[in-house]
Design an enzyme around this catalytic site. Structure first.
Site, PDB file in Angstrom:
ATOM      1  N   CYS A   2       0.825  -1.328   0.000  1.00 28.48           N
ATOM      2  CA  CYS A   2      -0.139   0.076  -0.080  1.00 28.48           C
ATOM      3  C   CYS A   2       0.729   1.274   0.081  1.00 28.48           C
ATOM      4  O   CYS A   2       2.159   1.278   0.264  1.00 28.48           O
ATOM      5  CB  CYS A   2      -0.847  -0.126   1.251  1.00 28.48           C
ATOM      6  SG  CYS A   2      -1.757  -1.448   1.382  1.00 28.48           S
ATOM      7  N   ARG A  27       1.643   1.588  -5.976  1.00 26.92           N
ATOM      8  CA  ARG A  27       1.690   0.651  -4.959  1.00 26.92           C
ATOM      9  C   ARG A  27       0.407  -0.048  -4.413  1.00 26.92           C
ATOM     10  O   ARG A  27       0.436  -0.954  -3.845  1.00 26.92           O
ATOM     11  CB  ARG A  27       2.310   1.334  -3.660  1.00 26.92           C
ATOM     12  CG  ARG A  27       3.541   2.055  -3.828  1.00 26.92           C
ATOM     13  CD  ARG A  27       3.978   2.971  -2.454  1.00 26.92           C
ATOM     14  NE  ARG A  27       4.063   2.048  -1.485  1.00 26.92           N
ATOM     15  CZ  ARG A  27       5.430   1.250  -1.395  1.00 26.92           C
ATOM     16  NH1 ARG A  27       6.378   1.573  -2.092  1.00 26.92           N
ATOM     17  NH2 ARG A  27       5.571   0.321  -0.345  1.00 26.92           N
ATOM     18  N   TRP A  73      -3.529  -2.156  -1.367  1.00 27.48           N
ATOM     19  CA  TRP A  73      -3.490  -3.017  -2.157  1.00 27.48           C
ATOM     20  C   TRP A  73      -3.846  -4.225  -1.046  1.00 27.48           C
ATOM     21  O   TRP A  73      -3.099  -4.683  -0.301  1.00 27.48           O
ATOM     22  CB  TRP A  73      -2.120  -3.419  -2.636  1.00 27.48           C
ATOM     23  CG  TRP A  73      -2.003  -4.345  -3.713  1.00 27.48           C
ATOM     24  CD1 TRP A  73      -2.098  -4.104  -5.188  1.00 27.48           C
ATOM     25  CD2 TRP A  73      -1.857  -5.889  -3.634  1.00 27.48           C
ATOM     26  NE1 TRP A  73      -1.696  -5.206  -5.637  1.00 27.48           N
ATOM     27  CE2 TRP A  73      -1.903  -6.364  -4.831  1.00 27.48           C
ATOM     28  CE3 TRP A  73      -1.821  -6.659  -2.521  1.00 27.48           C
ATOM     29  CZ2 TRP A  73      -1.477  -7.655  -5.189  1.00 27.48           C
ATOM     30  CZ3 TRP A  73      -1.599  -7.991  -2.887  1.00 27.48           C
ATOM     31  CH2 TRP A  73      -1.570  -8.489  -4.075  1.00 27.48           C
ATOM     32  N   ASN A  99       1.009   0.403   5.990  1.00 22.12           N
ATOM     33  CA  ASN A  99       1.584  -0.330   4.932  1.00 22.12           C
ATOM     34  C   ASN A  99       2.076  -1.681   5.498  1.00 22.12           C
ATOM     35  O   ASN A  99       3.262  -1.404   6.004  1.00 22.12           O
ATOM     36  CB  ASN A  99       2.418   0.274   3.892  1.00 22.12           C
ATOM     37  CG  ASN A  99       3.088  -0.515   2.954  1.00 22.12           C
ATOM     38  OD1 ASN A  99       2.700  -1.445   2.666  1.00 22.12           O
ATOM     39  ND2 ASN A  99       4.209  -0.233   2.659  1.00 22.12           N
ATOM     40  N   GLY A 100       1.674  -2.996   5.106  1.00 24.81           N
ATOM     41  CA  GLY A 100       2.613  -4.160   5.366  1.00 24.81           C
ATOM     42  C   GLY A 100       1.360  -5.205   5.990  1.00 24.81           C
ATOM     43  O   GLY A 100       0.263  -5.136   5.574  1.00 24.81           O
ATOM     44  N   GLU A 483      11.898 -12.408 -19.602  1.00 18.37           N
ATOM     45  CA  GLU A 483      11.145 -11.123 -19.400  1.00 18.37           C
ATOM     46  C   GLU A 483      10.160 -10.495 -20.312  1.00 18.37           C
ATOM     47  O   GLU A 483       9.018 -10.047 -19.916  1.00 18.37           O
ATOM     48  CB  GLU A 483      12.547  -9.904 -19.426  1.00 18.37           C
ATOM     49  CG  GLU A 483      12.298  -8.576 -18.978  1.00 18.37           C
ATOM     50  CD  GLU A 483      11.461  -8.284 -17.863  1.00 18.37           C
ATOM     51  OE1 GLU A 483      10.934  -7.370 -17.523  1.00 18.37           O
ATOM     52  OE2 GLU A 483      11.245  -9.291 -16.908  1.00 18.37           O
ATOM     53  N   LYS A 487       6.505  -9.467 -19.226  1.00 17.58           N
ATOM     54  CA  LYS A 487       5.945  -7.878 -19.351  1.00 17.58           C
ATOM     55  C   LYS A 487       4.183  -8.273 -20.090  1.00 17.58           C
ATOM     56  O   LYS A 487       3.595  -7.514 -19.830  1.00 17.58           O
ATOM     57  CB  LYS A 487       6.795  -7.247 -20.521  1.00 17.58           C
ATOM     58  CG  LYS A 487       7.988  -6.874 -19.805  1.00 17.58           C
ATOM     59  CD  LYS A 487       7.939  -5.497 -19.054  1.00 17.58           C
ATOM     60  CE  LYS A 487       7.823  -5.182 -17.649  1.00 17.58           C
ATOM     61  NZ  LYS A 487       8.421  -6.345 -16.759  1.00 17.58           N
ATOM     62  N   GLU A 490       1.871  -9.325 -17.616  1.00 28.55           N
ATOM     63  CA  GLU A 490       1.683  -8.156 -16.622  1.00 28.55           C
ATOM     64  C   GLU A 490       0.699  -7.071 -17.274  1.00 28.55           C
ATOM     65  O   GLU A 490      -0.172  -6.644 -16.409  1.00 28.55           O
ATOM     66  CB  GLU A 490       2.807  -7.522 -16.115  1.00 28.55           C
ATOM     67  CG  GLU A 490       3.946  -8.038 -15.170  1.00 28.55           C
ATOM     68  CD  GLU A 490       5.139  -7.184 -14.887  1.00 28.55           C
ATOM     69  OE1 GLU A 490       5.097  -6.351 -13.898  1.00 28.55           O
ATOM     70  OE2 GLU A 490       6.138  -7.165 -15.868  1.00 28.55           O
ATOM     71  N   HIS A 506       9.329 -31.399 -26.338  1.00 26.32           N
ATOM     72  CA  HIS A 506       9.291 -32.348 -24.964  1.00 26.32           C
ATOM     73  C   HIS A 506       7.720 -32.157 -24.515  1.00 26.32           C
ATOM     74  O   HIS A 506       7.784 -32.553 -23.396  1.00 26.32           O
ATOM     75  CB  HIS A 506      10.434 -32.293 -24.207  1.00 26.32           C
ATOM     76  CG  HIS A 506      11.846 -32.467 -24.851  1.00 26.32           C
ATOM     77  ND1 HIS A 506      12.155 -33.600 -25.044  1.00 26.32           N
ATOM     78  CD2 HIS A 506      12.507 -31.367 -25.267  1.00 26.32           C
ATOM     79  CE1 HIS A 506      13.405 -33.496 -25.736  1.00 26.32           C
ATOM     80  NE2 HIS A 506      13.505 -32.148 -25.612  1.00 26.32           N
ATOM     81  N   LYS A 604       3.631  -2.328  -7.444  1.00 26.42           N
ATOM     82  CA  LYS A 604       5.237  -2.030  -7.796  1.00 26.42           C
ATOM     83  C   LYS A 604       6.188  -2.636  -6.886  1.00 26.42           C
ATOM     84  O   LYS A 604       7.269  -3.180  -7.332  1.00 26.42           O
ATOM     85  CB  LYS A 604       5.334  -0.331  -7.891  1.00 26.42           C
ATOM     86  CG  LYS A 604       6.771  -0.060  -8.132  1.00 26.42           C
ATOM     87  CD  LYS A 604       6.971  -0.352  -9.768  1.00 26.42           C
ATOM     88  CE  LYS A 604       8.300   0.199 -10.135  1.00 26.42           C
ATOM     89  NZ  LYS A 604       8.801  -0.393 -11.524  1.00 26.42           N
TER      90      LYS A 604
HETATM   91  C1  AGP Z   1       8.304  -6.364 -12.791  1.00 24.94           C
HETATM   92  O1  AGP Z   1       7.599  -5.492 -13.920  1.00 24.94           O
HETATM   93  C2  AGP Z   1       7.294  -6.453 -11.855  1.00 24.94           C
HETATM   94  N1  AGP Z   1       6.762  -5.089 -11.323  1.00 24.94           N
HETATM   95  C3  AGP Z   1       7.763  -7.581 -10.704  1.00 24.94           C
HETATM   96  O2  AGP Z   1       7.991  -8.785 -11.306  1.00 24.94           O
HETATM   97  C4  AGP Z   1       9.043  -7.010 -10.112  1.00 24.94           C
HETATM   98  O3  AGP Z   1      10.052  -7.015 -10.862  1.00 24.94           O
HETATM   99  C5  AGP Z   1       9.198  -7.768  -8.739  1.00 24.94           C
HETATM  100  O4  AGP Z   1       8.207  -7.478  -7.879  1.00 24.94           O
HETATM  101  C6  AGP Z   1      10.475  -7.490  -8.041  1.00 24.94           C
HETATM  102  O5  AGP Z   1      10.483  -6.146  -7.542  1.00 24.94           O
HETATM  103  P1  AGP Z   1      11.871  -5.392  -7.191  1.00 24.94           P
HETATM  104  O6  AGP Z   1      12.560  -5.333  -8.416  1.00 24.94           O
HETATM  105  O7  AGP Z   1      11.387  -4.158  -6.722  1.00 24.94           O
HETATM  106  O8  AGP Z   1      12.553  -6.456  -6.175  1.00 24.94           O
END
Ligand code: AGP
Length: 609
Positions: A2, A27, A73, A99-100, A483, A487, A490, A506, A604
């Site tokens: 959050c 966040r 969140w 937050n947590g 990656e 992307k 996501e 396989h 994020k």
């Molecule tokens: C990537 O686009 C995502 N936001 C997510 O996979 C991210 O890479 C992962 O949560 C790790 O975050 P960090 O690099 O801040 O540790």
């Protein structure tokens, strides 16, 4: 996951809180709320985004100059107005945002119920509000005593901002494992989960450590340790500029940050390369330290983990140092066997990812030296690692990482090259050659952004309907395909998988049918023919082949659509290939009308397990 903000000063708090929350929406964005202290504490909360909260506030007269705010969140309790923050104790004497995650909240609920407390929400946070109230009333030793007793009693992670009805001119904060900064401005004191929320008002910030608390007055702050003793903190200055946390005319932060890559890569290169020599001394990563490394263990999450996979190929091939890569959520609980001179590298954009932070502590616990590759200055992972190499990408707002990913790759290229030279696996000539090639990478990325964007935008509009996609490659091409696939998932919600090209037959090739989108990544000269034959197998089963490759790789026979990238050294192709892969995901998401910067169910910085 959050975002929390707070202000205590001369100005009306409501605008400052809403502005700060909108900067922290990456966040978490499923519900939000604020509490403003005026004659009484006024709480307004709503389900949905900050825009929904603003609408709910409307033209309500909120004159108070003290307040706290939250964007959520959801972890405990569905997104709803009741579960939105701020939460209060039963009689309203304590109001807070959090937050947590409180891990032992069930047990604490039983304790509170034994003392006739009732709960109106499903959240762990409301439990903390009542627990603080319980200690506050029981021991009558004031806010710091109640907060410290609560910190001793709760297990989990938290950044808390608390207002006591009895102390309407103060905001109290406390943290453990969740990020929290305190800003000192000319017109008041600020608190936030992250820099962008307060950058507009001040660059002067304090970082408080785990299990510490503070009291924010109108023009000052007092810090306390867990014994309730006052402690000193150093005021630091943030280098980032405000513009970097604005969209600057781009439609989304993601596309803005994609276009920022050439500049931030040049910045990272100039931070570490002086007169054609890599210099890590500022981070105490001296050649003696490098000489002592016998093996490397890279640990991270998500895209940062994918950087680790790419770098594993390079460290092993260039420096001949055995390298393992592991996702942090597995590493932290598997009791890893670490050898004496093993360097554990933690990669993290935010520097606050809970699993990566725990993996760092586990590695230190097991006696290993730790190197953090981090973007956010002053973050927990950066502060707790033995060595830290910052990536200088600036604030990254879009949830889907792009520029931070590219700067992580670059900094670890430099690490691999310096390690290889220190280990006498490459000579001075190769060292200079690699550095000169690397210095050309930012301009080659600019070339792709200047010449391929329109074409990629056009082709991707044909793919917004697909349900499945596959990314295939071999070696470093397979690593970067991971990656590309993430992307796409996501930001477009299309199911996608990345595969080592040789692995398809396989089993997975059974999923290929007419018009299945297959992205073939082919840059590695030694093995490209193998990947091409795998693509031929896929095409003969109806797959639609989109290739990403340099001009020198002949793909015309197999490619339905080819994206060409400039030539570079074999180790640096991931930095060029990832650009079209980022753009493909971005434009498919845009063509589906999705919220590119804030994809559903994501955040994020994942600060809980
Ligand atoms: C990537 O686009 C995502 N936001 C997510 O996979 C991210 O890479 C992962 O949560 C790790 O975050 P960090 O690099 O801040 O540790």
């Amino acid at each position: 996951m959050c975002g929390i903000v707070g202000y205590n000063g001369k100005n009306k708090a409501v605008d400052i809180l809403l502005n700060g929350l909108s900067k922290l929406e990456y966040r978490g964005y499923d519900s939000a709320g604020i509490a403003i202290v005026d004659k009484d504490i006024e709480i307004i909360k709503s389900k949905g985004k900050i825009a929904d909260l603003k609408e709910k506030i409307g033209d309500k007269k909120l004159e108070g100059t003290i307040g706290i705010g939250h964007t959520r969140w959801a972890t405990h309790g569905e997104p709803s107005e009741a579960n939105a923050h701020p939460h209060t104790s039963n009689d309203g004497s304590v109001t807070l945002v959090h937050n947590g995650i409180i891990e032992n909240y069930q047990e604490l609920i039983l304790k509170l119920k034994r003392h006739d407390y009732t709960l109106y929400s499903e959240t762990d946070t409301e439990v903390v509000a009542n627990l603080i109230d319980y200690y506050y009333k029981k021991y009558k030793m004031g806010p710091i005593d109640a907060i410290n007793r609560t910190m001793v009693r709760v297990r989990g992670s938290y950044a808390l901002a608390v207002i006591f009805k009895d102390y309407p001119d103060e905001i109290w904060v406390a943290r453990k494992d969740s990020p929290l900064i305190i800003g000192k401005g000319t017109d008041g004191m600020y608190l936030a989960s992250d820099v962008p929320a307060i950058l507009e008002y001040t660059r002067n910030v304090y970082y408080i450590d785990n299990l510490e608390a503070a009291c924010l007055k109108k023009d000052d702050v007092i810090f306390y340790d867990l014994n309730g003793d006052e402690i000193e903190k150093e005021l630091k200055t943030i280098e980032w500029d405000i513009a970097s946390s604005e969209k600057e005319g781009y439609e989304h932060f993601m596309i803005k940050e994609i276009h920022e890559q050439p500049d931030v890569l040049k910045k990272a290169i100039s931070a570490y390369v002086k007169d054609n020599t890599i210099d890590f001394t500022e981070s105490l990563l001296t050649s003696d330290v490098l000489k002592g490394i016998d093996s490397v263990y890279i640990v991270a999450c998500g895209s940062s983990y994918h950087v680790g996979i790419c770098i594993q190929y390079i460290i092993e091939d260039l420096a001949k140092i055995p390298t393992r890569v592991e996702v942090a959520s597995e590493f932290r609980y598997k009791k890893p066997i670490l050898s004496k001179n093993e360097l554990v590298i933690i990669i993290s954009q935010s520097g606050e990812t809970a699993d990566s932070l725990a993996a760092l502590r586990e590695a230190k616990e097991l006696g290993s030296k730790t190197l953090a590759i981090v973007n956010v200055v002053g973050s927990s992972i950066a502060r707790e690692a033995d060595y830290v190499l910052y990536t200088y990408a600036g604030p990254e707002i879009a949830v889907a990482t792009t520029k931070a990913f590219s700067t992580q790759l670059l900094v670890l290229y430099l690490f691999s090259i310096e390690l290889a030279k220190t280990k006498k696996q490459i000579n001075e000539e190769t060292y200079i050659e690699l550095l000169n090639e690397l210095k050309e990478v930012p301009d080659k990325i600019k070339y792709i952004l200047d010449n391929e964007v329109k074409r990629i935008q056009k082709i991707t509009s044909e793919f917004s309907h697909v349900h499945d996609a596959f990314y295939i490659g071999r070696g470093l091409d397979y690593a970067i395909s991971l990656e590309g696939s993430l992307k796409l998932k996501e930001v477009s919600y299309i199911h996608s998988e990345a595969y080592a090209a040789g692995e398809l037959k396989h089993g997975t090739i059974s999923l290929i049918e007419d018009n299945t989108l297959v992205v073939g990544v082919i840059s590695q000269k030694e093995i490209y023919e193998k990947t091409i034959s795998n693509l031929v197998e896929v095409k003969s089963r109806g797959g639609y082949i989109l290739t990403v490759s340099p001009e020198s790789i002949p793909v015309d026979n197999v490619s339905n659509y080819k994206i060409t990238i400039p030539e570079t050294n074999k180790y640096f192709y991931p930095s060029l290939i990832v650009i079209p892969l980022q753009l493909i995901s971005y434009y498919i998401s845009v063509s589906k009308g999705l919220d590119v910067d804030k994809p559903r169910n994501l955040a994020k910085s994942v600060t809980v397990e």
